[in-house]
Design a protein around this motif. Structure first.
Motif, PDB file in Angstrom:
ATOM      1  N   PHE A 183       0.827  -1.201   0.000  1.00  0.00           N
ATOM      2  CA  PHE A 183       0.000   0.000   0.000  1.00  0.00           C
ATOM      3  C   PHE A 183       0.869   1.262   0.000  1.00  0.00           C
ATOM      4  N   GLY A 184       1.941   1.241   0.806  1.00  0.00           N
ATOM      5  CA  GLY A 184       2.848   2.392   0.830  1.00  0.00           C
ATOM      6  C   GLY A 184       3.567   2.587  -0.493  1.00  0.00           C
ATOM      7  N   LEU A 185       4.047   1.507  -1.090  1.00  0.00           N
ATOM      8  CA  LEU A 185       4.689   1.592  -2.392  1.00  0.00           C
ATOM      9  C   LEU A 185       3.714   2.157  -3.424  1.00  0.00           C
ATOM     10  N   PHE A 186       2.470   1.735  -3.359  1.00  0.00           N
ATOM     11  CA  PHE A 186       1.443   2.250  -4.266  1.00  0.00           C
ATOM     12  C   PHE A 186       1.240   3.753  -4.097  1.00  0.00           C
ATOM     13  N   GLY A 187       1.124   4.211  -2.834  1.00  0.00           N
ATOM     14  CA  GLY A 187       0.887   5.636  -2.606  1.00  0.00           C
ATOM     15  C   GLY A 187       1.983   6.508  -3.178  1.00  0.00           C
ATOM     16  N   LEU A 188       3.225   6.056  -3.096  1.00  0.00           N
ATOM     17  CA  LEU A 188       4.343   6.820  -3.654  1.00  0.00           C
ATOM     18  C   LEU A 188       4.369   6.720  -5.170  1.00  0.00           C
ATOM     19  N   GLU A 189       4.059   5.537  -5.699  1.00  0.00           N
ATOM     20  CA  GLU A 189       4.024   5.362  -7.145  1.00  0.00           C
ATOM     21  C   GLU A 189       2.874   6.163  -7.763  1.00  0.00           C
ATOM     22  N   LEU A 190       1.771   6.288  -7.045  1.00  0.00           N
ATOM     23  CA  LEU A 190       0.657   7.105  -7.517  1.00  0.00           C
ATOM     24  C   LEU A 190       1.099   8.541  -7.730  1.00  0.00           C
ATOM     25  N   ASN A 191       1.885   9.059  -6.805  1.00  0.00           N
ATOM     26  CA  ASN A 191       2.358  10.431  -6.963  1.00  0.00           C
ATOM     27  C   ASN A 191       3.303  10.561  -8.153  1.00  0.00           C
ATOM     28  N   ARG A 192       4.202   9.595  -8.312  1.00  0.00           N
ATOM     29  CA  ARG A 192       5.127   9.647  -9.452  1.00  0.00           C
ATOM     30  C   ARG A 192       4.372   9.577 -10.770  1.00  0.00           C
ATOM     31  N   ARG A 193       3.379   8.695 -10.848  1.00  0.00           N
ATOM     32  CA  ARG A 193       2.633   8.540 -12.098  1.00  0.00           C
ATOM     33  C   ARG A 193       1.749   9.749 -12.368  1.00  0.00           C
ATOM     34  N   SER A 194       1.235  10.366 -11.322  1.00  0.00           N
ATOM     35  CA  SER A 194       0.470  11.590 -11.516  1.00  0.00           C
ATOM     36  C   SER A 194       1.347  12.690 -12.112  1.00  0.00           C
ATOM     37  N   GLU A 195       2.549  12.832 -11.590  1.00  0.00           N
ATOM     38  CA  GLU A 195       3.461  13.839 -12.130  1.00  0.00           C
ATOM     39  C   GLU A 195       3.854  13.532 -13.572  1.00  0.00           C
ATOM     40  N   LYS A 285      11.309   9.987   8.075  1.00  0.00           N
ATOM     41  CA  LYS A 285      12.127   9.269   7.110  1.00  0.00           C
ATOM     42  C   LYS A 285      11.356   8.070   6.601  1.00  0.00           C
ATOM     43  N   LEU A 286      11.412   7.882   5.297  1.00  0.00           N
ATOM     44  CA  LEU A 286      10.656   6.799   4.680  1.00  0.00           C
ATOM     45  C   LEU A 286      11.178   5.447   5.154  1.00  0.00           C
ATOM     46  N   PHE A 287      10.272   4.546   5.509  1.00  0.00           N
ATOM     47  CA  PHE A 287      10.679   3.205   5.899  1.00  0.00           C
ATOM     48  C   PHE A 287      11.493   2.562   4.771  1.00  0.00           C
ATOM     49  N   SER A 288      12.467   1.767   5.147  1.00  0.00           N
ATOM     50  CA  SER A 288      13.361   1.163   4.153  1.00  0.00           C
ATOM     51  C   SER A 288      12.595   0.318   3.144  1.00  0.00           C
ATOM     52  N   ARG A 289      11.515  -0.346   3.582  1.00  0.00           N
ATOM     53  CA  ARG A 289      10.745  -1.206   2.675  1.00  0.00           C
ATOM     54  C   ARG A 289       9.981  -0.422   1.626  1.00  0.00           C
ATOM     55  N   LEU A 290       9.896   0.890   1.770  1.00  0.00           N
ATOM     56  CA  LEU A 290       9.102   1.706   0.852  1.00  0.00           C
ATOM     57  C   LEU A 290       9.961   2.519  -0.118  1.00  0.00           C
ATOM     58  N   ARG A 291      11.252   2.257  -0.145  1.00  0.00           N
ATOM     59  CA  ARG A 291      12.152   3.129  -0.915  1.00  0.00           C
ATOM     60  C   ARG A 291      12.431   2.665  -2.339  1.00  0.00           C
ATOM     61  N   SER A 292      12.090   1.445  -2.682  1.00  0.00           N
ATOM     62  CA  SER A 292      12.450   0.906  -3.992  1.00  0.00           C
ATOM     63  C   SER A 292      11.427   1.306  -5.050  1.00  0.00           C
ATOM     64  N   GLU A 293      11.859   2.090  -6.025  1.00  0.00           N
ATOM     65  CA  GLU A 293      10.967   2.438  -7.123  1.00  0.00           C
ATOM     66  C   GLU A 293      10.696   1.227  -8.006  1.00  0.00           C
ATOM     67  N   ASP A 294      11.640   0.316  -8.092  1.00  0.00           N
ATOM     68  CA  ASP A 294      11.410  -0.904  -8.867  1.00  0.00           C
ATOM     69  C   ASP A 294      10.278  -1.726  -8.248  1.00  0.00           C
ATOM     70  N   GLU A 295      10.296  -1.871  -6.915  1.00  0.00           N
ATOM     71  CA  GLU A 295       9.224  -2.614  -6.269  1.00  0.00           C
ATOM     72  C   GLU A 295       7.899  -1.858  -6.368  1.00  0.00           C
ATOM     73  N   SER A 296       7.960  -0.534  -6.341  1.00  0.00           N
ATOM     74  CA  SER A 296       6.733   0.257  -6.505  1.00  0.00           C
ATOM     75  C   SER A 296       6.092  -0.014  -7.859  1.00  0.00           C
ATOM     76  N   ARG A 297       6.911   0.006  -8.906  1.00  0.00           N
ATOM     77  CA  ARG A 297       6.370  -0.285 -10.240  1.00  0.00           C
ATOM     78  C   ARG A 297       5.846  -1.713 -10.315  1.00  0.00           C
ATOM     79  N   ARG A 298       6.575  -2.630  -9.710  1.00  0.00           N
ATOM     80  CA  ARG A 298       6.175  -4.033  -9.791  1.00  0.00           C
ATOM     81  C   ARG A 298       4.856  -4.278  -9.070  1.00  0.00           C
ATOM     82  N   ILE A 299       4.676  -3.688  -7.882  1.00  0.00           N
ATOM     83  CA  ILE A 299       3.444  -3.930  -7.143  1.00  0.00           C
ATOM     84  C   ILE A 299       2.276  -3.221  -7.814  1.00  0.00           C
TER      85      ILE A 299
END
Length: 314
Positions: A183-195, A285-299
């Motif tokens: 869910f956290g990876l999604f929320g960050l990826e949503l912002n990147r994709r919106s931009e 500070k962002l949790f370490s599990r939420l920092r990977s943009e590759d995992e964000s795209r994958r999820i």
């Protein structure tokens, strides 16, 4: 021990339409109440209508002039999610705030959603993913801010890529952590994709710390017949003002992330006390599990495949 009062000032929300999932009790009810008191029109999508009516009555008791209404939503059913999207799109009103707060936590035995997904992954992540896709046109019309509520559990465990639905060996807490990491990876990826695609919405994350809510309490529908030892301990600490928060203070990070002019897209907000389990809201500070943009795209791509929900691409 006397607890030092913790609160924030919420800017005037008059003229804004806010949708709050999980707003019928606990932290979500506190979030909805504060938004309504600040002037927002609050939509509560609820699974249990009677519980939703009681929540709306509590909001109106606190803010008699508030505009609050109910819609039906079961995040564990993609059909229900699509139906809510159709209803709100039919109303045609822009959405300015979406707080994705609803969630389920650690059923003792593995359960599945209507669509066959492990219940925590399906409800906490996939249901919200589909909801945002169905509401995207209204979110764009409102230049919305989307705040997704994760958990301190997103700072442990990992996504079980080889068995996302925990069919081979179920572990309730690990499955919960996975759902909140996703869910956290999604929320960050949503912002990147919106931009990248010019959707005009901003997305950030919050977490409530630790507070006595219904997540770990007796929940017969989840197969949990009695309160857990953890929630009894959390209640004891909270009542004495020790370390953890209250439902009222636990609502503040999401409210801050969603409404403060000092809260920004792509950032993470939570309590600033010891261990970040209680205290006033602040950027973290962002949790370490939420920092990977590759995992964000994958999820994200995984959710598209599993839900068939799609977002427009420039």
């Amino acid at each position: 021990m006397t607890r030092t009062p913790i609160d924030i000032i919420i800017p005037d929300q008059s003229g804004k339409r806010a949708v709050v999932t999980g707003g019928s009790d606990g932290i979500g009810l506190r979030i909805a109440t504060r938004l309504a008191a600040a002037g927002a029109e609050v939509i509560l999508p609820v699974r249990n209508l009677r519980k939703g009516e009681a929540a709306a009555a509590r909001i109106l008791a606190n803010a008699p002039s508030a505009a609050v209404s109910l819609r039906h939503l079961d995040l564990a059913s993609l059909e229900s999610v699509a139906a809510l999207g159709e209803v709100l799109r039919g109303e045609g009103n822009p959405i300015h705030l979406l707080i994705n707060n609803a969630g389920v936590m650690t059923p003792p035995e593995r359960q599945t959603t209507v669509d066959g997904f492990e219940s925590q992954f399906g409800t906490n992540y996939l249901g919200h993913f589909a909801l945002v896709s169905h509401l995207l046109a209204l979110l764009r019309a409102g230049n919305a801010r989307v705040t997704s509520q994760v958990s301190v559990a997103a700072n442990q465990g990992a996504i079980n890529w080889d068995d996302l639905n925990w069919e081979r060996r179920y572990h309730g807490m690990r499955a919960y952590s996975q759902s909140k990491i996703a869910f956290g990876l999604f929320g960050l990826e949503l912002n990147r994709r919106s931009e990248a695609n010019g959707w005009g919405i901003s997305s950030n994350l919050s977490h409530p710390g630790v507070a006595p809510t219904s997540l770990l309490a007796a929940r017969p529908e989840l197969g949990r017949g009695a309160d857990t030892r953890e929630i009894r301990t959390i209640r004891w600490l909270s009542a004495r003002g020790v370390l953890v928060g209250t439902p009222e203070t636990a609502a503040l990070p999401a409210l801050y992330a969603a409404t403060s002019p000092d809260a920004h897209a792509g950032r993470f907000y939570g309590p600033n006390g010891l261990g970040h389990v209680g205290g006033a809201p602040a950027e973290q500070k962002l949790f370490s599990r939420l920092r990977s943009e590759d995992e964000s795209r994958r999820i994200w791509e995984t959710a598209e495949e599993l839900t068939t929900a799609r977002f427009p691409v420039a």
